[in-house]
Motif scaffolding. Structure first.
Motif, PDB file in Angstrom:
ATOM      1  N   GLU A 288       0.951  -1.300   0.104  1.00  0.00           N
ATOM      2  CA  GLU A 288      -0.105   0.099  -0.020  1.00  0.00           C
ATOM      3  C   GLU A 288       0.944   1.119   0.114  1.00  0.00           C
ATOM      4  O   GLU A 288       1.753   1.234   0.589  1.00  0.00           O
ATOM      5  CB  GLU A 288      -0.801  -0.025   1.312  1.00  0.00           C
ATOM      6  CG  GLU A 288      -1.861   1.253   1.439  1.00  0.00           C
ATOM      7  CD  GLU A 288      -2.446   1.178   2.742  1.00  0.00           C
ATOM      8  OE1 GLU A 288      -2.111   0.288   3.672  1.00  0.00           O
ATOM      9  OE2 GLU A 288      -2.905   2.123   3.242  1.00  0.00           O
ATOM     10  N   GLU A 289       0.536   2.197  -0.802  1.00  0.00           N
ATOM     11  CA  GLU A 289       1.099   3.538  -0.712  1.00  0.00           C
ATOM     12  C   GLU A 289       0.603   4.535   0.254  1.00  0.00           C
ATOM     13  O   GLU A 289      -0.535   4.525   0.001  1.00  0.00           O
ATOM     14  CB  GLU A 289       1.248   4.298  -2.176  1.00  0.00           C
ATOM     15  CG  GLU A 289       2.048   3.444  -3.244  1.00  0.00           C
ATOM     16  CD  GLU A 289       3.422   3.296  -3.005  1.00  0.00           C
ATOM     17  OE1 GLU A 289       3.931   4.551  -2.420  1.00  0.00           O
ATOM     18  OE2 GLU A 289       4.294   2.454  -3.184  1.00  0.00           O
ATOM     19  N   LYS A 290       1.293   4.866   1.156  1.00  0.00           N
ATOM     20  CA  LYS A 290       0.624   5.684   2.096  1.00  0.00           C
ATOM     21  C   LYS A 290       1.967   6.561   2.867  1.00  0.00           C
ATOM     22  O   LYS A 290       3.106   6.335   2.771  1.00  0.00           O
ATOM     23  CB  LYS A 290       0.257   4.704   3.504  1.00  0.00           C
ATOM     24  CG  LYS A 290      -0.838   5.120   4.223  1.00  0.00           C
ATOM     25  CD  LYS A 290      -1.257   4.137   5.187  1.00  0.00           C
ATOM     26  CE  LYS A 290      -0.788   3.911   6.444  1.00  0.00           C
ATOM     27  NZ  LYS A 290      -1.458   2.688   7.136  1.00  0.00           N
ATOM     28  N   THR A 291       1.433   7.718   3.558  1.00  0.00           N
ATOM     29  CA  THR A 291       2.245   8.585   3.531  1.00  0.00           C
ATOM     30  C   THR A 291       3.242   8.102   4.962  1.00  0.00           C
ATOM     31  O   THR A 291       2.671   7.463   5.692  1.00  0.00           O
ATOM     32  CB  THR A 291       1.411  10.037   4.371  1.00  0.00           C
ATOM     33  OG1 THR A 291       0.505  10.215   3.586  1.00  0.00           O
ATOM     34  CG2 THR A 291       2.347  11.009   4.668  1.00  0.00           C
ATOM     35  N   THR A 292       4.570   8.348   4.821  1.00  0.00           N
ATOM     36  CA  THR A 292       5.470   7.601   5.488  1.00  0.00           C
ATOM     37  C   THR A 292       5.754   8.893   6.753  1.00  0.00           C
ATOM     38  O   THR A 292       5.486  10.126   6.666  1.00  0.00           O
ATOM     39  CB  THR A 292       6.772   7.567   4.918  1.00  0.00           C
ATOM     40  OG1 THR A 292       7.221   8.769   4.376  1.00  0.00           O
ATOM     41  CG2 THR A 292       6.846   6.468   3.775  1.00  0.00           C
ATOM     42  N   LEU A 293       6.148   8.165   7.820  1.00  0.00           N
ATOM     43  CA  LEU A 293       6.371   9.061   8.764  1.00  0.00           C
ATOM     44  C   LEU A 293       7.399  10.139   8.562  1.00  0.00           C
ATOM     45  O   LEU A 293       7.379  11.260   9.031  1.00  0.00           O
ATOM     46  CB  LEU A 293       7.011   8.357  10.128  1.00  0.00           C
ATOM     47  CG  LEU A 293       7.194   9.096  11.382  1.00  0.00           C
ATOM     48  CD1 LEU A 293       5.833   9.447  12.076  1.00  0.00           C
ATOM     49  CD2 LEU A 293       8.069   8.354  12.343  1.00  0.00           C
ATOM     50  N   ASN A 294       8.499   9.701   7.666  1.00  0.00           N
ATOM     51  CA  ASN A 294       9.598  10.458   7.391  1.00  0.00           C
ATOM     52  C   ASN A 294       8.870  11.718   6.502  1.00  0.00           C
ATOM     53  O   ASN A 294       9.366  12.671   6.570  1.00  0.00           O
ATOM     54  CB  ASN A 294      10.342   9.959   6.251  1.00  0.00           C
ATOM     55  CG  ASN A 294      10.881   8.416   6.786  1.00  0.00           C
ATOM     56  OD1 ASN A 294      10.317   7.487   7.121  1.00  0.00           O
ATOM     57  ND2 ASN A 294      12.073   8.291   7.023  1.00  0.00           N
TER      58      ASN A 294
END
Ligand code: TPP
Ligand code: SF4
Ligand code: MG
Lengths: 325, 621
Positions: A288-294
């Motif tokens: 899944e493409e999801k916003t990373t914490l980075n």
């Protein structure tokens, strides 16, 4: 108390030449086009000779990691190999990259700090099943949930190798260890289900004895923008020999790849697929493409800094403290 | 409406100050319940005093439960140097009968009592014999009268703020701007009501009292001052120290520093993460430090216990790291909102193996700022973890102090990632300087950072000589630091009868105790330590010059009649004349507790200032 402690200093202060350059010079080969960059060779990636038992599955993982780095050729100094504690976690000593041999179960938060502070690095983590699923189980869930950018390979031998044969959270029912000589009676946890439930954005399963498959999983993990976990069965010939014969066609087992029609964006389907009887399926279960914490932390920094339109740190601090005068 | 005339009482022998006479300092205590907004007027009053060129120091109790429960705020305002929150109050404000009953004893004879006449019935005779003046007013009703609305008690604290601001002759304009700033986010109508309440309180007739509590103009007039809690000063100190990564898990009383860093570090390009637990917090901080970003983690008591395995790693791997512990009462969950100094031994020794690290403690809010800078500097100069031991009293106390000058004290520590020919991470003959990943090494040999005993290149080693040499090396960093620290200064004469030693938030009360003892003791000095591990040089020589050495600590005197620092000082100096003055009530020392204990020494076995009768003797029956 002196208020004149202010000083500018660059660490490390080199032992031989001590210049006062203070700016970060990330002199990497990044700017050099990929084709012209020096190509990493196998011998450049070799370090100490592995101390694993002859025949240990971990050799296979090491070989594939080195081969993948050779193939993908990231700047050598930007590769970081991290591990916890266990036989598998001796990994960093056997590969010539920046490496850290951290604590049992805590390397994922270590990697989180490193990844957020240094989003420019290629971070790989190698840990055992005890490290990842038992002592470090809580961190695994939270890293998955936060989607911290890194690639994690869990070298699962379904036993505690380094401490010489105790029951691990993935040991099957009936497995006779030194802590359960009569056979373990506690159902093992299912790593794939655990990871999907926690919200991991890349979950794959492989086995150390299938080099091409493992290579493909690790490459996809490396390419994934987020928290990628590869659960990799890796045989402990010393304390659980034959554990994965059932995955090996030459030993009478069956290596079943994730069915071609499996929708890797469907977490419920992935969850069901993970429930298959041993030896189960191999391949990418979920992505899944999801916003990373980075990304989210980076964005916060950009927005916050805009508020002081690029003022120097000392000016910003002064303005913040002025609110308290 | 005013009951002033009828209830204004003149104490016998107390003469009202002539108009124009000015006080040098005043201690004000406000007591009520936590939902009365006492903390927030306390904070505004302290800030107002700070803006009026006062030195301010406050004392708060935060009830463990968020709403309900008794709450007090004590503010000590003055124009000289304010050293402590003050023992007894000059002015006591009480909202309820229970506040009156509980806090009247802390009002000094001849002081002033202000009370909510709708809830409190004072014992006028008792007040009179103690020479206490009193003034009652129905604060809630008066507030509703001005602001209107239901019986909601909101706003009565602001009414009181106006009244007190008038009593102390603070500037109404400054009070208005503080109130506006405080409520701006809640919208115009809230601001309007608050200002109405403030001005009504200001206009309340104080009668004869109106000239009695005017404070002298401060000597430090014109100096730009900030007024903040120790925890706020710590957060700014951490930023000024160059820290650009932090991680933590909420725990009282550390939490507000963490919240502030989470919100404000991004202004400086930094990040603060809330992690799943303290094991993760310190690990993330070590990871960021390894990445070449100056990092810290912070917690209170229980969290420090969870840190210990990772502290041991940071010692072994020689990682520079700032670790904050805002101490509270222990052991275990203990007294989450009370003060104690009982984490010192854990901070110095807590972790497996020989694991030397640096431990420092600030003595006041202002020092939280500057000492944090020094702590980070030390962490990097010696490449090791530094534990910064604040405590609940410093953390929650509001002080006003000279505005730091960031352009002069801000520290910038950057990791140099220029390519280098080679790198040896753990040289035996010099302090470790890690190179961060991203730094190209021309010999192509990349180093390992590890918790296993290792050789100079970071490869595991069980060689006996290597382990001995590396163990010594890690320890020698402390010896080196100790040799570079200045000999601490004695407050008072260089020799004499008594030396009172302390650390942390007790500095002010100890200095006052020293002052008070000067009248009847020949040669009394104070010594306050900021460096606790390693201890600074010269202690043996200092102790040799005094007959009795008392170590004042808010922790248990243990088996040897002295507390945690006392025991360490005995070890350091082998001085048998060290004894402890200890207090384990979860409350700060009062000046007289120290003075009385020194005037009537009771022998080493009974070193706690008060010992509960139940535990005076203990047996199995
Ligand atoms: C805090 C802590 N507890 C226990 C240990 C001992 N220990 C080291 S490795 C290990 C388990 C190893 O099992 P696993 O993680 O599966 O790795 P493997 O050796 O099988 O590769 C244990 C219990 C330790 N090093 N630290
Ligand atoms: S004990 Fe098992 S896991 Fe450890 S090296 Fe030997 S075979 Fe590998
Ligand atoms: Mg294992």
């Amino acid at each position: 108390m002196s208020e004149n402690l202010g000083k500018q200093r660059a660490y490390p202060m080199s032992n031989e030449s001590n210049d006062s350059e203070t700016t970060i010079t990330a002199a990497t080969e990044r700017e050099v086009p990929e084709e012209r960059r020096h190509r990493l060779t196998k011998s450049e990636l070799r370090a100490d000779r592995p101390t694993w038992c002859a025949g240990c599955g971990d050799y296979g993982v090491l070989a594939i990691y080195q081969k993948m780095l050779e193939k993908r050729n990231p700047p050598h100094e930007e590769i970081v190999t991290l591990s916890g504690i266990g036989c598998s976690s001796r990994f960093p000593y056997f590969v010539n990259t920046y490496g850290v041999h951290y604590l049992h179960g805590r390397v994922l938060p270590f990697a989180t700090g490193l990844s957020v502070a240094r989003p420019d690095l290629n971070i790989f983590v190698f840990v055992g099943d005890g490290d990842a699923y038992s002592i470090g189980g809580n961190h695994l869930e939270h890293c998955a949930r936060k989607n911290v950018r890194m690639t994690v390979v869990v070298m699962d031998n379904e036993v505690y190798g380094l401490t010489k044969k105790q029951t691990s959270p993935t040991s099957p029912i009936g497995f006779k260890s030194k802590t359960d000589p009569w056979g373990s009676q506690i159902p093992p946890l299912n790593p794939i289900k655990k990871l999907i439930a926690a919200g991991a954005t890349f979950v794959a399963r492989s086995v150390a004895s299938s080099p091409n498959h493992l290579m493909s999983m690790m490459e996809q993990g490396m390419d994934h923008n987020g928290f990628a976990v590869i659960e990799c069965l890796s045989e402990c010939v010393q304390f659980y020999p034959g554990a994965f014969d059932d995955t090996h066609p030459r030993r009478g087992g069956k290596f079943s790849e994730v069915p071609a029609d499996h929708d890797i964006g469907d977490d419920a389907a992935a969850y069901r697929l993970a429930e298959a009887d041993p030896p189960g399926y191999f391949g990418v279960f979920y992505r899944e493409e999801k916003t990373t914490l980075n990304e989210s932390e980076g964005e916060r920094v950009r927005q916050s800094q805009r508020r002081f339109d690029g003022g120097r740190d000392s000016e910003v601090l002064e303005r913040l403290m002025e609110r308290l005068t | 409406m005013s009951q002033l005339s009828s209830q204004m009482q003149e104490g016998p022998g107390e003469v009202a100050s002539p108009p124009g006479k000015r006080l040098e300092e005043a201690v004000l205590r406000i007591a009520g319940n936590s939902q009365d907004g006492i903390q927030s007027i306390g904070v505004m009053l302290a800030r107002l005093a700070g803006r009026s060129d006062m030195e301010v120091m406050t004392y708060m109790t935060i009830p463990a439960t968020i709403s309900g429960g008794a709450s007090i705020f004590q503010v000590h305002m003055g124009t000289g140097e304010i050293l402590s929150p003050g023992d007894d109050a000059d002015i006591l404000v009480v909202f309820y009968q229970h506040s009156y009953d509980r806090h009247l004893p802390s009002l000094r004879d001849g002081g002033l009592l202000l009370y909510d006449s709708s809830h409190v019935e004072p014992d006028n005779e008792g007040l009179q014999t103690r020479g206490i003046k009193s003034m009652g007013l129905p604060i809630t009703e008066l507030t509703i009268e001005t602001v209107g609305g239901s019986g909601k008690q909101k706003g009565k604290n602001i009414y009181l703020l106006g009244l007190l601001a008038n009593l102390f002759h603070f500037d109404l304009g400054k009070a208005r701007s503080l109130v506006e700033a405080r409520f701006r986010k809640q919208g115009d109508s809230v601001v309007r009501n608050a200002l109405l309440a403030l001005e009504a309180g200001w206009a309340y007739s104080l009668g004869e009292l109106s000239s009695e509590y005017r404070l002298c103009p401060a000597e430090t007039r014109g100096v730009n001052k900030v007024t903040m809690t120790g925890n706020q000063a710590l957060a700014y100190g951490i930023i000024a120290a160059g820290v650009r990564f932090g991680a933590g898990y909420p725990i009282t009383p550390w939490t507000d520093t963490m919240e502030q860093l989470r919100q404000e570090l991004p202004f400086f390009g930094g990040t603060f993460l809330q992690t799943e637990d303290e094991l993760a917090a310190i690990s993330a901080a070590i990871g960021a430090a390894y990445g070449g970003v100056v990092a810290m983690t912070g917690t209170s008591g229980p969290g420090l216990s969870l840190y210990s395995e990772a502290i041991s790693f940071a010692v072994m791997a020689e990682i520079p790291l700032l670790i904050v512990d805002v101490q509270r009462g222990g052991p275990s969950t203990g007294l989450p909102t009370n003060v104690e100094q009982s984490d010192l031994e854990l901070a110095c020794y807590g972790a497996h193996g020989d694991s030397p690290r640096v431990v420092m403690a600030p003595a006041r809010a202002e020092e939280c700022f500057y000492l944090a800078i020094e702590a980070v500097d030390i962490a990097y100069r010696y490449s090791l973890p530094v534990v910064f031991l604040s405590d609940q009293a410093i953390a929650t106390r509001i002080e006003s102090f000279k505005m730091p000058k960031p352009d002069r004290c801000m520290q910038l520590i950057v990791s140099d990632r220029k390519p280098r020919p080679y790198h040896k991470p753990y040289p035996l003959d010099s302090v470790t300087r890690h190179v961060a990943p991203g730094t190209r090494l021309e010999d192509g040999a990349y180093p390992h950072v590890t918790g296993l005993e290792h050789d100079e290149y970071g490869y595991p080693s069980v060689n006996p000589e290597m382990h001995t040499a590396m163990t010594r090396k890690r320890h020698k960093k402390l010896d080196l630091l100790a040799s570079e620290l200045p000999v601490p200064e004695v407050d008072g004469p260089m020799e004499g009868e008594i030396l009172i030693v302390g650390w942390g938030s007790t500095e002010g009360v100890i200095r006052k105790a020293v002052d008070r003892l000067r009248s009847d003791v020949s040669g009394v000095g104070g010594l306050h330590l900021r460096h606790l591990s390693p201890l600074p040089p010269g202690l043996t020589e200092i102790f040799d010059r005094f007959e009795r050495i008392y170590v004042v600590e808010m922790n248990d005197g243990g088996r040897y009649g002295c507390g945690q620092l006392g025991r360490m000082l005995r070890m350091e100096t082998c001085c048998p004349r060290i004894q402890g003055i200890n207090k384990t009530e979860g409350l700060s020392f009062r000046v007289d507790e120290i003075v009385d204990r020194i005037r009537e020494p009771r022998g080493a076995e009974a070193s706690n200032v008060r010992e509960s009768r139940q535990t005076a003797s203990l047996s199995h029956e």
